[in-house]
Scaffold this active site. Structure first.
Site, mmCIF file in Angstrom:
data_model
loop_
_atom_site.group_PDB
_atom_site.id
_atom_site.type_symbol
_atom_site.label_atom_id
_atom_site.label_comp_id
_atom_site.label_asym_id
_atom_site.label_seq_id
_atom_site.Cartn_x
_atom_site.Cartn_y
_atom_site.Cartn_z
ATOM 1 C CG HIS A 15 50.651 44.938 43.800
ATOM 2 N ND1 HIS A 15 50.539 44.956 42.763
ATOM 3 C CD2 HIS A 15 49.529 44.883 44.154
ATOM 4 C CE1 HIS A 15 49.398 44.402 41.810
ATOM 5 N NE2 HIS A 15 48.407 44.959 43.006
ATOM 6 C CD GLU B 39 45.755 42.176 44.833
ATOM 7 O OE1 GLU B 39 44.760 42.561 44.366
ATOM 8 O OE2 GLU B 39 47.299 43.058 44.043
HETATM 9 P P1 13P Z 1 42.689 44.011 38.454
HETATM 10 O O1 13P Z 1 41.346 44.367 39.393
HETATM 11 O O2 13P Z 1 43.049 44.695 36.942
HETATM 12 O O3 13P Z 1 43.391 42.112 38.137
HETATM 13 O O4 13P Z 1 43.891 44.272 39.709
HETATM 14 C C1 13P Z 1 44.054 43.833 41.183
HETATM 15 C C2 13P Z 1 45.064 44.599 41.792
HETATM 16 O O5 13P Z 1 46.540 44.115 41.795
HETATM 17 C C3 13P Z 1 44.807 45.157 42.461
HETATM 18 O O6 13P Z 1 45.776 45.685 43.515
#
Ligand code: 13P
Length: 253
Positions: free
Chosen positions: A97, A167
Site C-alpha cells: 500500500h 491505487e
Molecule cells: P480512500 O478511499 O479513503 O481514498 O482510500 C483509498 C485507499 O487507500 C484504500 O486502500
C-alpha cells in the site's frame, strides 16, 4: 472460463479508535449483507481488531490484514508474521500500500512480504500506483517496475491467486488532487494484463483480479466496475461508514 467473483475490500487503515466501534461497524456491514452471494467482501481492520469477525458467523465476509512481516518468527519487535495471521483466519493481506511504501516498504520488501503471504496460503492484495501522472508516461514504467520487482520468484499458480490493486496516490484520501476516471483505470488494467502476459502468459493475465482503489464512494463505484471493468474495489474512508460501504457492495452486485 473460470467465473471470477467481484471483490469489495474495506481498508480501515488506523481506524476506528476503539474495539466497541470496530464491532459496531462490522456488525452493521454484516447486517446489510444477507443477500450477497457472488461478491466477496473482505474487511481489513487494524491488527488489534482482527477479532471482529470471530464473533459473527458468516461466509460472506472474509478477513484481511493491512500488512505482514516477511520473516517467519523470532526477534522482530512489533512485527506480525504470516502464520499468526493465518491462525487468525486471515485470508487476504494488503501489501505494498502506498501508505506503507511512504514509510519504508521498498519493492524488495514488498516482494518478500508477497512470498511470505503465499507461503502461508493466503492471498496477497498487491497495491501499485504512481504519485503523479506525468505527460511523458513515466508513471507507466514506474508501475511496471513495481510489478516486476514485486513478483520476483512468484510462480504461475501463485500469481493466479493474487489480486492487484491499482491505487493512484493522487486519488487517495481526503486530500486527493481529484478522482480518477474509469478510463484512467482501464488504461492501467490493460497495461497490467500486458505485463502479466509477458511475465507469465495470457491465461494467467486473465485470471489475476485487477481492482481499483482511491476515493471510491457510492457515486463512482458502479462506473469503475461497469465502464472501467474492474474486478473489484478497494475502499478506504467509505468502508468505515456501513451505509456507504453497503451501498458500494450493492452497486457492485
Ligand atoms: P480512500 O478511499 O479513503 O481514498 O482510500 C483509498 C485507499 O487507500 C484504500 O486502500
Amino acid at each position: 472460463m473460470k467465473v471470477i467473483n467481484k471483490l469489495v475490500i474495506a481498508n480501515w487503515k488506523m481506524n476506528p479508535q476503539s474495539k466497541k466501534e470496530a464491532e459496531i461497524i462490522f456488525k452493521n456491514i454484516f447486517n446489510n449483507l444477507k443477500n450477497i452471494k457472488k461478491t466477496e467482501v473482505i474487511i481489513c481492520p487494524p491488527f488489534p481488531f482482527l477479532f471482529v469477525k470471530g464473533k459473527v458467523k458468516t461466509k460472506n465476509i472474509k478477513l484481511g490484514s493491512q500488512d505482514v512481516f516477511y520473516e517467519k518468527e523470532g526477534s522482530y519487535t512489533g512485527e506480525v508474521s504470516a502464520s499468526m495471521l493465518r491462525d487468525f483466519s486471515v485470508e487476504y493481506v494488503l501489501v505494498g500500500h502506498s501508505e506503507r511504501r511512504a514509510i519504508g516498504d521498498t519493492n524488495e520488501i514488498v516482494n518478500k512480504k508477497i512470498l511470505a503471504i503465499l507461503k502461508s496460503k493466503m492471498n496477497p492484495i498487491f497495491c501499485v500506483g504512481e504519485s503523479v501522472r506525468d505527460t511523458n508516461g513515466f508513471y507507466l514504467s514506474f508501475i511496471k517496475q513495481q510489478i516486476i520487482e514485486g513478483l520476483v520468484n512468484v510462480n504461475k499458480p501463485q500469481v493466479k491467486n493474487m489480486v492487484i490493486a491499482y491505487e493512484p496516490i493522487w486519488a487517495i484520501g481526503s486530500s486527493a488532487d481529484r478522482e480518477a476516471t474509469p478510463a484512467e483505470f482501464t488504461e492501467i488494467r490493460i497495461f497490467i494484463k500486458k505485463i502479466i502476459t509477458d511475465l507469465y502468459d495470457v491465461k494467467t493475465a486473465n485470471e489475476v483480479r485487477i481492482i481499483y482503489g482511491g476515493s471510491v464512494n457510492p457515486l463512482n463505484a458502479e462506473s469503475f466496475i461497469k465502464e472501467g471493468r474492474a474486478d473489484g474495489l478497494l475502499v478506504g474512508r467509505d468502508s468505515l461508514n456501513p451505509k456507504k460501504f453497503s451501498a458500494i457492495i450493492n452497486l457492485v452486485k
